[in-house]
Design an enzyme around this catalytic site. Sequence first.
Site, PDB file in Angstrom:
ATOM      1  N   PRO A   2       0.833  -1.209   0.000  1.00  0.00           N
ATOM      2  CA  PRO A   2       0.000   0.000   0.000  1.00  0.00           C
ATOM      3  C   PRO A   2       0.869   1.261   0.000  1.00  0.00           C
ATOM      4  CG  PRO A   2      -0.761  -1.571   1.638  1.00  0.00           C
ATOM      5  CD  PRO A   2       0.557  -2.079   1.131  1.00  0.00           C
ATOM      6  N   GLU A   3       0.534   2.187  -0.906  1.00  0.00           N
ATOM      7  CA  GLU A   3       1.258   3.449  -1.015  1.00  0.00           C
ATOM      8  C   GLU A   3       0.302   4.583  -0.615  1.00  0.00           C
ATOM      9  OE1 GLU A   3       3.286   3.687  -4.819  1.00  0.00           O
ATOM     10  OE2 GLU A   3       3.569   1.525  -4.869  1.00  0.00           O
ATOM     11  N   ARG A 106       1.727 -11.647   5.736  1.00  0.00           N
ATOM     12  CA  ARG A 106       3.184 -11.785   5.684  1.00  0.00           C
ATOM     13  C   ARG A 106       3.931 -11.108   6.833  1.00  0.00           C
ATOM     14  NH1 ARG A 106       5.236 -10.971  -0.322  1.00  0.00           N
ATOM     15  NH2 ARG A 106       7.129 -11.697   0.689  1.00  0.00           N
ATOM     16  N   ARG A 143      20.151  15.874  -6.098  1.00  0.00           N
ATOM     17  CA  ARG A 143      20.618  14.492  -6.061  1.00  0.00           C
ATOM     18  C   ARG A 143      20.915  13.970  -7.461  1.00  0.00           C
ATOM     19  NH1 ARG A 143      18.310  12.049  -1.446  1.00  0.00           N
ATOM     20  NH2 ARG A 143      19.553  10.237  -1.953  1.00  0.00           N
TER      21      ARG A 143
END
Length: 263
Positions: A2-3, A106, A143
């Site tokens: 899930p994001e 899990r 970056r």
Amino acid sequence: MPELPEVETVVRSLAERVSGQAIREASFTSKRVTRQGFAATSKALRGAVIQKMERRGKHILIHLDRGLLHIHLGMTGKLLWNAETTPYTRAVIKLANAILVYDDVRQFGRVEFYSTIPKNIAELGPEPLDIGFEEFEKRLHARGLRVKALLLDQRFLAGVGNIYADEALFAAGIHPSTPANRLSRKRARTLYDSIRRILELAISLRGSSISDYVDGSGARGEFQTLHQVYGRTGLPCARCGQPIRRIVIAQRGTHFCRACQRL
Ligand SMILES: [Zn+2]
């Protein structure tokens, strides 16, 4: 996993229901999910009143009148309102007239009590739906990392994971291996807009249900039906017909179209 859109959907489905409720009892059964000790965690939660439930990045924060209940859904976590317990139930939070059940097959998720905001939450980057373009571009250009790897970094932006990074890069026509600091201002703007548009659309469709993800009422999301690249290896690109490719970046499967996203 899930994001942002999935966690936002879970929080929207539960926040009003839990707000103002006192925790009568809390019980835990997984040492992987609850690492601070079952008895101590239960004791800390008993009698605490829920003030507010909110999302930060991919994390669920339940603010209490004393401290914080932190929930991360990991890979297969589900936080369910008044559900039956199952063999995969790892935590049960009893409220006045309801229970919150945390199931996790899990056990990569977390359900933990903290008296103050933990370091990993405090160090999260800005929310992609809140950050302005100037700040986004500044952080992007600071970056030299490959842009896909940077998007997965929760200290860069909080809440974008593998699905939405791949979908946003496809929408923006950017190759996932492009060094972040080589993106022009115009392409940075396209990426910024794509991330926000896709996250907002995914939230409106209640997230992507790939395997286990459901909201607090057990309902699946629908955004997976609109995925253009994620999980579509070998299938034709909707834009050009070339097969979608899969490469590995930052140890994550990365899906893209070689013709539409040139390096
Ligand atoms: Zn294509």
